[in-house]
Design an enzyme around this catalytic site. Structure first.
Site, PDB file in Angstrom:
ATOM      1  N   VAL A 101       0.847  -1.194   0.000  1.00 46.13           N
ATOM      2  CA  VAL A 101       0.000   0.000   0.000  1.00 46.13           C
ATOM      3  C   VAL A 101       0.883   1.243   0.000  1.00 46.13           C
ATOM      4  O   VAL A 101       1.977   1.239   0.573  1.00 46.13           O
ATOM      5  CB  VAL A 101      -0.923   0.002   1.241  1.00 46.13           C
ATOM      6  CG1 VAL A 101      -1.728   1.287   1.321  1.00 46.13           C
ATOM      7  CG2 VAL A 101      -1.843  -1.198   1.219  1.00 46.13           C
ATOM      8  N   SER A 102       0.439   2.286  -0.661  1.00 45.41           N
ATOM      9  CA  SER A 102       1.081   3.598  -0.638  1.00 45.41           C
ATOM     10  C   SER A 102       2.517   3.511  -1.163  1.00 45.41           C
ATOM     11  O   SER A 102       2.724   3.086  -2.294  1.00 45.41           O
ATOM     12  CB  SER A 102       1.031   4.170   0.779  1.00 45.41           C
ATOM     13  OG  SER A 102       1.441   5.522   0.779  1.00 45.41           O
ATOM     14  N   ASN A 103       3.521   3.890  -0.364  1.00 42.76           N
ATOM     15  CA  ASN A 103       4.903   3.810  -0.836  1.00 42.76           C
ATOM     16  C   ASN A 103       5.271   2.388  -1.224  1.00 42.76           C
ATOM     17  O   ASN A 103       5.965   2.162  -2.219  1.00 42.76           O
ATOM     18  CB  ASN A 103       5.858   4.305   0.257  1.00 42.76           C
ATOM     19  CG  ASN A 103       5.849   5.815   0.401  1.00 42.76           C
ATOM     20  OD1 ASN A 103       5.343   6.519  -0.454  1.00 42.76           O
ATOM     21  ND2 ASN A 103       6.392   6.305   1.497  1.00 42.76           N
ATOM     22  N   GLY A 105       3.200   0.160  -2.300  1.00 42.10           N
ATOM     23  CA  GLY A 105       2.508  -0.118  -3.554  1.00 42.10           C
ATOM     24  C   GLY A 105       3.267   0.428  -4.743  1.00 42.10           C
ATOM     25  O   GLY A 105       3.432  -0.241  -5.769  1.00 42.10           O
ATOM     26  N   GLY A 106       3.760   1.659  -4.595  1.00 40.79           N
ATOM     27  CA  GLY A 106       4.577   2.236  -5.663  1.00 40.79           C
ATOM     28  C   GLY A 106       5.857   1.456  -5.881  1.00 40.79           C
ATOM     29  O   GLY A 106       6.299   1.261  -7.017  1.00 40.79           O
TER      30      GLY A 106
END
Length: 447
Positions: A101-103, A105-106
């Protein structure tokens, strides 16, 4: 900084010369000079390592997968009897899904882009922090809303814009009274000061507070394509310093700034109730490894505006020198904004590290806040469902559902538990009016 304490790999503190997660590379005399001028400050790994770690997040995911295969084979591989192990667990016989998720996920998306050895079979992420390379060959449109052509801005561009204008936009009549916890997290007097400071700098227009706040909200919605659905949630994010913290941390990271540079006159320290810096209690410092989310303000460490009028002050309570008003240290936020625009007149240094994080292509629970729980549902539920769908595709050849808008149902009453009616499944065959499609060089998202 005074004690030169740092976190070992297990999170415990040490001032000895041993392996630690991060320690500012200052000599003893340099550290003493810094602490004499700026006592009780912290150096933060993400912000002050000068490594721009985000540029290598994809590589780090790939390395973690390789390490995972190493550990699995060390544990379950076939022993040959001569001290060697036959590698039996390989990418060819093992499914690997990059997921976070979020960082994270990136990082998973970037790892999939950089995966030259076919380590990753699928990706399932939620809210990925991805800075795509700018492609002006297509536009985006949600429902009957405006066509968005100026998309693919960087995270720093978006967050510094929110840091600058959201404090004023919080007082717009359209959202002022309806946004959850707005009055609690965002004192109206501070919001009015922010609006006045922006107006005096020509950054919003209007003669009254309502006019100026409405123009600030318009700026975010129209100029930066912040979707109207976010307007009611954005004030609580501003009150929690989400955009401000990301702007400060990432500007330092992208600029590879050292802690002693105090980019935009900002530093990190504990503060008291009046906003003045103070030492962080020893117990709280020892707990930072487990209690901090990695981006201050967190776990008792706050953003301090060293250039505030009067004395160094907690950013949210700061008086800007240009206005002599407590306007959330707008001067410092505008400095961060200028860095995102590569126009900082103070440092003269654009953030080269920002381009290093651009991506080539983009292949839950109950929230107890009043006004939030009754309007929104947990996105994390669909992250887990996406993970299951990717697994089913890789394992059982089940087709992935088309891209779509899922019509969720907020529960209304905060005391009502979430049910399947609130969180319908991702549809394997959604109605045409729910499908997200790419037509005539335009990404079309249903309303």
């Amino acid at each position: 900084m005074e004690t030169d304490s740092a976190q070992r790999l297990d999170g415990t503190l040490t001032s000895a010369d041993e392996t630690v997660q991060f320690r500012a590379d200052l000599t003893d005399s340099e550290r003493a000079d810094f602490s004499a001028s700026w006592p009780d400050r912290f150096a933060w790994k993400h912000a002050h390592s000068k490594a721009n770690p985000e540029a290598d997040w994809g590589l780090h995911v790939l390395q973690s997968i390789e390490f995972g295969f190493y550990v699995l084979n060390a544990k379950f591989g076939r022993e040959l009897g001569n001290g060697e192990t036959l590698i039996t667990i390989t990418p060819k016989n093992t499914l690997v899904i990059a997921s976070s998720v979020s960082n994270g996920g990136g990082s998973s998306v970037r790892a999939a882009e950089q995966d030259k050895h076919d380590l990753i079979d699928g990706v399932a992420v939620s809210e990925p922090n991805v800075n795509p390379e700018v492609d002006t060959g297509f536009s985006i449109r949600q429902g009957d809303g405006p066509v968005i052509s100026n998309h693919s801005r960087s995270l720093l561009d978006y967050t510094t814009a929110l840091a600058v204008w959201q404090g004023c936009a919080n007082q717009a009549p359209a959202i002022r009274d309806d946004a959850p916890l707005n009055g609690v997290f965002n004192p109206p007097a501070i919001g009015e000061n922010i609006c006045n400071s922006l107006a005096n700098k020509g950054l919003v227009s209007g003669a009254t507070l309502d006019d100026r706040a409405t123009d600030a909200l318009r700026m975010l919605n129209e100029e930066f394509a912040i979707q109207p659905e976010q307007n009611l949630l954005a004030p609580v994010h501003f009150g929690l310093a989400v955009a401000q913290s990301i702007s400060m941390t990432y500007a330092n990271a992208y600029g590879r700034a050292a802690v002693e540079a105090r980019l935009c006159d900002l530093s990190l320290a504990a503060t008291d109730g009046a906003g003045a810096f103070q030492p962080l209690p020893a117990g709280a410092e020892a707990a930072l490894f487990s209690a901090s989310n990695g981006i201050p303000p967190t776990a008792g460490v706050n953003i301090v505006y060293d250039g505030a009028e009067g004395q160094p002050t907690h950013l949210a309570a700061s008086v800007s020198p240009s206005s002599s008003q407590p306007d959330y240290g707008l001067d410092a936020l505008l400095c961060l904004r200028s860095l995102a625009q590569d126009s900082n007149a103070v440092t003269g240094a654009p953030l080269e590290g920002e381009e290093a994080v651009r991506a080539d292509a983009i292949a839950g629970g109950m929230n107890g806040f009043p006004g939030v729980a009754d309007r929104y549902v947990p996105l994390h539920h669909y992250y887990f469902q996406a993970l299951d769908l990717v697994w089913a595709t890789l394992k059982n050849k089940q087709p992935l559902p088309p891209s779509q808008v899922v019509r969720t149902l907020p529960r209304g009453d905060i005391g009502t538990p979430l049910s399947e009616a609130n969180l319908p499944d991702i549809d394997p065959d959604p109605e045409s009016g729910d499908r997200i499609v790419f037509v005539n060089n335009q990404l079309r998202i249903p309303e």
